[in-house]
Design an enzyme around this catalytic site. Sequence first.
Site, short mmCIF file in Angstrom:
data_model
loop_
_atom_site.label_atom_id
_atom_site.label_comp_id
_atom_site.label_asym_id
_atom_site.label_seq_id
_atom_site.Cartn_x
_atom_site.Cartn_y
_atom_site.Cartn_z
N ASP A 51 0.83 -1.19 0.00
CA ASP A 51 0.00 0.00 0.00
C ASP A 51 0.88 1.26 0.00
OD1 ASP A 51 -2.69 1.19 0.35
OD2 ASP A 51 -1.87 1.90 2.24
N GLU A 75 9.40 8.16 0.05
CA GLU A 75 9.44 9.62 0.13
C GLU A 75 9.88 10.09 1.51
OE1 GLU A 75 5.95 12.38 -0.73
OE2 GLU A 75 6.55 11.45 -2.61
N GLU A 103 1.41 -0.53 -5.05
CA GLU A 103 0.53 0.56 -5.43
C GLU A 103 1.43 1.80 -5.54
OE1 GLU A 103 -3.33 3.01 -3.69
OE2 GLU A 103 -1.75 2.37 -2.35
#
Length: 568
Positions: free
Chosen positions: A202, A209, A244
């Site tokens: 997910d 990041e 994802e």
Amino acid sequence: MKRRDLWYKNAIIYCIDVETFQDSNNDGIGDFGGLLMRLEKIASLGYTCIWLLPFYPTPNRDNGYDITDYYAVDPRLGSLGDFVEFVHAARDYGIRVIIDLVVNHTSIEHPWFQDARSDPNSRYRNYYIWSKEKPPDAREGMVFPGVQNTTWTFDRKAQMYYFHRFYNHQADLNTANPEVRDEICKIMGFWLQLGVSGFRIDAAPFLVEMRKVQEPGVSDPYEYLTEFRRFLSWRKGDAVMLAEANVPMKDIPEYFGQGDRMHMLFHFMLNQHLFLALACGEAEPIKRALYMPPPIPETGQWAIFLRNHDEIDLSGLTDEERREVFAAFGPEPEMQIYNRGIRRRLAPMLGGDRRRLELMFSLLFTLPGTPVIWYGDEIGMGEDLSLDERNSVRTPMQWTTEQNAGFSTAPEDALIRPVVSEGPYRYKKINLVNETRDEDSLLNRVERLLRLRKECPEIGYGDWKILEVDQPEVLAHLCEWDGSMVLAVHNLADRPIELTINLENEQIDHLLDLIGDEVRPPSENGSYELDLEAYEYRWLRCIMKPDYAEEASPLPAEARFPQTRYPE
Ligand code: MG
């Protein structure tokens, strides 16, 4: 490495939310006992892999994506024992199970967060991201614009702000902390030990990041993905990670790496361009999307889908294109969400038009990649727009015409979500039993295409190319692997098309229609004529000339595909 070892390249993935699939103890909530009961049906439809949405303990404020314990099953859905029973039984049917790994954030009710907020010296304090002041960019990077209004929320107990990409009840985990990454590996190791074949990762971009934020100037922020993959492959060689990652195309290579990071990525760009192509009745958007990503490693694969448990995200289209898709498939404001997407199921989006539904399923099964199907779409279920946000497409599976669609015998007001009981997609009309009995049903057509897909390993393992045809409404593409080839032709237009395909350079002796049983020799100049009805599609096996790829397979085509002999 042999391509056949890469099981995920020819898997058919079926996505299930345990909570809304089948209730076995009549409390109105789907559970592992119910899922186990329905396993025969899942197996008989031909799916080879089940992807389970989160089933962990949760306050359930974001459909289970707000987790309070990574090492357990939500007691409403069953026990760890029930989970293992299910995985074991699935394996006996030849079905693998992959599960959602949601490690971008935890619920704020997770004991880690509760400990972290209570004590600055907690060992879990640095599992999360804190700030004394509210950062100036607190209104940027929200995942749910229009519903969410900040990414930093003040916690009274901690007297600090905590960071959250998603809702304010989902605090982001600090993946820059090595202890958090160790924990993530431990979670994967735990479920691998219980028999899963991999994970759907997910919100993968936010995992990496975090490192860019916490360690500015780091040489390779994507290194975590290699770290996770190394661990996964060490523990279980054939386990996979399906990410994802709805990211710009230039970032795609970072996620696949050199074949040492993610095995699969969802093709979000293709998804939105499929609907654009159908909206404008032309194949160009599909071609454009297929050519958009850079080449991926041999072990990499795209996961292809029509709908999933979220909205259709149209943010990769231009404003004008997005308007076109909205107008065609989600014209009312209540059908749209987050300024970027559509919160409807497949069948109502296409107006219940059987021809367009079949066309889209045919594209799903023939475009290069692994198909992923959202439960209920195979029988043409509809949505409930009275439910909040993305819950519109998460209503209980419609099994029968009985009470609560056969999902549960609990009183209606005890159901986890209402069953669709009115309108053209009501369960009395649209349900699995009706669809199974009616031999001309959508389900039976999907099942047939699914079976054909399994008989065409070229699509999953092979190389592909798009053929140039004169009619912009038509997509014609070839998939080739191990000396054999399949041609797929799709008419995106709402009118008949007369098509000529030039196969002069393809060494094809004749074509065999896999859906009809027509056998087509070429015309003298090597071209093939096809008459396509509105939205018609064809799958054609190419029987190659005798000297084609002699070394690829020891068997002639007639022996490998017994139905393909050209009549003398
Ligand atoms: Mg139950």
